[in-house]
Design a protein around this motif. Structure first.
Motif, PDB file in Angstrom:
ATOM      1  N   THR A   1      -7.138  76.174 101.555  1.00  0.00           N
ATOM      2  CA  THR A   1      -6.997  77.516 100.984  1.00  0.00           C
ATOM      3  C   THR A   1      -8.270  78.332 101.210  1.00  0.00           C
ATOM      4  N   LEU A   2      -8.108  79.647 101.170  1.00  0.00           N
ATOM      5  CA  LEU A   2      -9.259  80.534 101.323  1.00  0.00           C
ATOM      6  C   LEU A   2     -10.261  80.314 100.204  1.00  0.00           C
ATOM      7  N   ALA A   3      -9.781  80.022  98.994  1.00  0.00           N
ATOM      8  CA  ALA A   3     -10.676  79.796  97.865  1.00  0.00           C
ATOM      9  C   ALA A   3     -11.561  78.583  98.101  1.00  0.00           C
TER      10      ALA A   3
ATOM     11  N   ALA B   1     -13.671  84.614 103.760  1.00  0.00           N
ATOM     12  CA  ALA B   1     -12.659  83.961 102.925  1.00  0.00           C
ATOM     13  C   ALA B   1     -12.763  84.431 101.477  1.00  0.00           C
TER      14      ALA B   1
ATOM     15  N   TYR C   1      -9.035  94.800  95.700  1.00  0.00           N
ATOM     16  CA  TYR C   1      -8.312  93.834  96.522  1.00  0.00           C
ATOM     17  C   TYR C   1      -7.535  94.515  97.638  1.00  0.00           C
TER      18      TYR C   1
ATOM     19  N   ARG D   1      -6.075  83.991  96.993  1.00  0.00           N
ATOM     20  CA  ARG D   1      -6.971  83.072  97.699  1.00  0.00           C
ATOM     21  C   ARG D   1      -6.743  81.624  97.280  1.00  0.00           C
TER      22      ARG D   1
ATOM     23  N   ASN E   1      -3.393  82.807 107.132  1.00  0.00           N
ATOM     24  CA  ASN E   1      -4.154  84.039 107.279  1.00  0.00           C
ATOM     25  C   ASN E   1      -4.335  84.398 108.751  1.00  0.00           C
TER      26      ASN E   1
END
Length: 326
Positions: free
Chosen positions: A72-74, A93, A233, A102, A110
């Motif tokens: 994940t981006l997080a 990210a 965002y 995220r 993505n």
């Protein structure tokens, strides 16, 4: 939304075999849900990658950073090795979308998401990207559209990961019916002039299984900056990733990539050339930023983006120059 079958493969090979005509992959599902609800796709089968083990890793090895497409981006933004040595990627990210997204959105998703142009996303407009004869953005509402490479299609590339990974020299490991291959991100994204119906060179039965980023060279540093309209965002008005390699106080090599500017991540080679051999100071950054937007062809409502992009290029170059690592 149409009815579809759900497939849970246990391996990449099973996933490849399950793909084919009228099938779609599901990773995080963020863009997939939009595409389904907007009737842009109507698959008969969804192939869920989340049950396949080993596709969500983030690991630094001797040959660089290895990222699974389901990471994940997080997690990528928070990974210590990424923050220390691949700073542009961590910041890209960490600035994408919202914290909630995220935590779900994946690196692979993505990279491969489809454009967010409102004409493309609306079923009321048969634009060129959907097989029509017209890019409605060129004469329509185009305040957020491309100001570079927009002669055929004016949609901007939506992936922040692509901007940072391209600047850092990333490549993809891909598996399909013919086996495994590696594809540098340089050249992976397809321009509208090459094929207006596609955004990337992934085959219909191919799956990205790993993202590879080479280790930073001695003296390298990187940065990523994003400018949004509300700075919350929203989608970026401009985003830039810069990699600098310096020796003796001067730039040995630079990689500068613009997002939200063109239908593909835009490698600003004129800006890179402007920095070569120079001390990276305010004057050099300004000259490179001007070179980065040379040849811009803004539309009726998006000329302001050229100015913003020039400013963000300058700031990102200086931010990279101030960094002690990548």
């Amino acid at each position: 939304m149409n009815r579809f079958a759900w497939v849970n493969p246990g391996s990449v090979e099973e996933a490849v075999a399950a793909l084919g005509a009228r099938a779609a992959l599901k990773a995080g599902g963020v863009d997939l849900m939009d595409l389904l609800k907007e009737r842009l796709i109507a698959p008969e089968r969804l192939v869920n990658l989340r049950a396949i083990p080993g596709l969500d890793g983030i690991e630094e090895r001797a040959d660089g950073l290895h990222i699974g497409p389901l990471a994940t981006l997080a997690r990528l933004a928070e990974a210590q090795a990424v923050r220390l040595r691949y700073r542009a990627l961590a910041d890209a990210a960490g600035r994408a979308a919202t914290p909630q997204i995220r935590n779900v959105a994946t690196v692979g998703g993505n990279l491969l998401q489809r454009p967010r142009c409102w004409y493309f996303r609306s079923e009321d407009f048969l634009c060129k990207k959907k097989g029509g004869a017209r890019c409605f953005a060129q004469d329509g509402e185009n305040a957020y559209h491309a100001f570079l490479g927009n002669a055929v299609c004016a949609a901007v590339h939506p992936s922040a990961m692509a901007v940072a990974l391209l600047a850092l020299g990333g490549k993809l490991r891909i598996v399909g019916p013919r086996g495994e291959r590696e594809a540098p991100l340089e050249g992976f994204f397809v321009t509208p002039e090459q094929d207006v119906l596609r955004e990337h060179a992934l085959g219909p039965q191919e799956i990205v299984t790993e993202v590879l980023v080479p280790p930073p060279a001695p003296g390298a540093s990187s940065a990523y900056l994003k400018q949004g309209e509300k700075e919350s965002y929203d989608w970026p008005l401009a985003e830039v990733a810069v990699l600098l390699e310096r020796e003796g106080g001067r730039c040995r090599r630079a990689s500068i990539v613009l997002g939200a500017a063109a239908p593909v991540p835009h490698r600003a080679r004129a800006a890179e050339a402007a920095l070569a051999g120079k001390a990276v100071d305010e004057a050099a950054a300004r000259a490179a930023a001007r070179a980065a937007v040379e040849g811009a062809t803004p539309l009726a409502d998006n000329g302001y983006k050229v100015t913003i992009a020039e400013v963000i290029v300058r700031r990102t170059i200086l931010a990279a120059a101030q960094g002690s690592g990548t």
